[in-house]
Design a protein around this motif. Structure first.
Motif, PDB file in Angstrom:
ATOM      1  N   PHE A  57      44.026  26.477  46.429  1.00  0.00           N
ATOM      2  CA  PHE A  57      44.292  27.650  45.347  1.00  0.00           C
ATOM      3  C   PHE A  57      43.720  27.517  43.986  1.00  0.00           C
ATOM      4  CE2 PHE A  57      46.450  29.617  41.872  1.00  0.00           C
ATOM      5  CZ  PHE A  57      46.131  30.865  42.429  1.00  0.00           C
ATOM      6  N   THR A  58      43.646  26.225  43.528  1.00  0.00           N
ATOM      7  CA  THR A  58      42.979  25.864  42.313  1.00  0.00           C
ATOM      8  C   THR A  58      41.401  26.022  42.268  1.00  0.00           C
ATOM      9  OG1 THR A  58      44.553  23.893  42.044  1.00  0.00           O
ATOM     10  CG2 THR A  58      42.477  23.677  40.633  1.00  0.00           C
ATOM     11  N   LEU A  59      40.833  25.904  43.338  1.00  0.00           N
ATOM     12  CA  LEU A  59      39.407  26.179  43.231  1.00  0.00           C
ATOM     13  C   LEU A  59      39.208  27.774  43.294  1.00  0.00           C
ATOM     14  CD1 LEU A  59      36.689  25.806  43.899  1.00  0.00           C
ATOM     15  CD2 LEU A  59      36.784  25.920  46.196  1.00  0.00           C
ATOM     16  N   ALA A  60      40.190  28.475  44.120  1.00  0.00           N
ATOM     17  CA  ALA A  60      40.110  30.150  44.122  1.00  0.00           C
ATOM     18  C   ALA A  60      40.375  30.550  42.727  1.00  0.00           C
ATOM     19  CB  ALA A  60      41.137  30.601  45.054  1.00  0.00           C
ATOM     20  N   ASN A  61      41.348  30.086  42.207  1.00  0.00           N
ATOM     21  CA  ASN A  61      41.696  30.373  40.654  1.00  0.00           C
ATOM     22  C   ASN A  61      40.604  30.200  39.790  1.00  0.00           C
ATOM     23  OD1 ASN A  61      43.502  31.278  38.659  1.00  0.00           O
ATOM     24  ND2 ASN A  61      44.030  29.141  38.102  1.00  0.00           N
ATOM     25  N   ALA A  62      39.865  29.080  39.714  1.00  0.00           N
ATOM     26  CA  ALA A  62      38.926  28.787  38.928  1.00  0.00           C
ATOM     27  C   ALA A  62      37.717  29.637  39.310  1.00  0.00           C
ATOM     28  CB  ALA A  62      38.411  27.360  39.230  1.00  0.00           C
ATOM     29  N   ILE A  63      37.577  30.021  40.430  1.00  0.00           N
ATOM     30  CA  ILE A  63      36.511  31.092  40.622  1.00  0.00           C
ATOM     31  C   ILE A  63      36.834  32.298  40.117  1.00  0.00           C
ATOM     32  CG2 ILE A  63      35.279  32.370  42.520  1.00  0.00           C
ATOM     33  CD1 ILE A  63      35.446  29.800  44.231  1.00  0.00           C
ATOM     34  N   VAL A  64      37.880  32.850  40.182  1.00  0.00           N
ATOM     35  CA  VAL A  64      38.535  34.082  39.704  1.00  0.00           C
ATOM     36  C   VAL A  64      38.287  34.231  38.196  1.00  0.00           C
ATOM     37  CG1 VAL A  64      40.431  35.570  39.256  1.00  0.00           C
ATOM     38  CG2 VAL A  64      40.032  34.970  41.488  1.00  0.00           C
ATOM     39  N   ILE A  65      38.783  33.018  37.599  1.00  0.00           N
ATOM     40  CA  ILE A  65      38.800  32.898  36.128  1.00  0.00           C
ATOM     41  C   ILE A  65      37.310  32.980  35.756  1.00  0.00           C
ATOM     42  CG2 ILE A  65      39.262  31.732  33.982  1.00  0.00           C
ATOM     43  CD1 ILE A  65      41.905  30.889  35.322  1.00  0.00           C
ATOM     44  N   THR A  66      36.500  32.457  36.193  1.00  0.00           N
ATOM     45  CA  THR A  66      35.045  32.274  35.964  1.00  0.00           C
ATOM     46  C   THR A  66      34.410  33.809  35.972  1.00  0.00           C
ATOM     47  OG1 THR A  66      34.714  29.970  36.613  1.00  0.00           O
ATOM     48  CG2 THR A  66      32.756  31.115  36.503  1.00  0.00           C
ATOM     49  N   VAL A  67      34.700  34.372  36.973  1.00  0.00           N
ATOM     50  CA  VAL A  67      34.017  35.672  37.332  1.00  0.00           C
ATOM     51  C   VAL A  67      34.450  36.582  36.293  1.00  0.00           C
ATOM     52  CG1 VAL A  67      34.204  37.603  39.010  1.00  0.00           C
ATOM     53  CG2 VAL A  67      33.611  35.331  39.754  1.00  0.00           C
TER      54      VAL A  67
END
Length: 164
Positions: A57-67
């Motif tokens: 989830f931390t990775l998914a959250n980082a991707i969403v925030i980056t996008v």
């Protein structure tokens, strides 16, 4: 109550439904499973979360925030204007997309705290250790290190088995 600690044991124990119950940590969870469990356990501070649940989830959250930040930057650049002094000003696109970042942050604030507390429980640490994040820099580093720790079977004291 005792239950399997590792993925191969979990699959054998929970084979009839094919899914690890929400009250149990899901060792070896994939990205979609981790994100789904994150939102299903929105404000559940009891129980445990495996390393894979937490870090996927931390990775998914980082991707969403980056996008969202990239889209915000593009929106700011394409809709920017200048004021009467010739200074650049952010246009309406920046504020629209910027508010999406704010909404995302508000939407995941409580569940992120809950996930971190459950992750600490998996290592047999008190969830109150999340308050270390209030100590500048070193507190966040300590919580980061604690979330990296492997599962501790003694952490079962934090489990509350239910019918799901």
């Amino acid at each position: 109550m005792s239950y399997p600690q590792y993925p191969d044991q979990q699959q054998a124990a929970f084979a009839p439904t094919g899914e690890v119950p929400l009250w149990a940590p899901h060792y070896g969870a994939s990205l979609p499973v981790a994100v789904r469990r994150f939102f299903k356990k929105y404000a559940t501070f009891s129980g445990r979360a495996s390393r894979s649940e937490y870090w996927w989830f931390t990775l998914a959250n980082a991707i969403v925030i980056t996008v969202l930040y990239i889209v915000t930057g593009i929106a700011a650049a394409t809709s920017s204007t200048t004021d009467v002094n010739g200074s650049p000003m952010a246009g309406p696109g920046f504020f629209i997309v910027g508010s999406l970042i704010l909404l995302w942050g508000l939407a995941i604030f409580v569940p992120s705290l809950a996930l971190t507390v459950r992750r600490l429980h998996d290592g047999n640490f008190s969830g109150w250790l999340i308050l270390l994040n209030l100590v500048p820099f070193l507190g966040a580093l300590a919580v980061f290190i604690l979330t990296l720790m492997p599962a501790n079977p003694a952490g079962q004291v934090y489990d509350q088995p239910t019918g799901n």
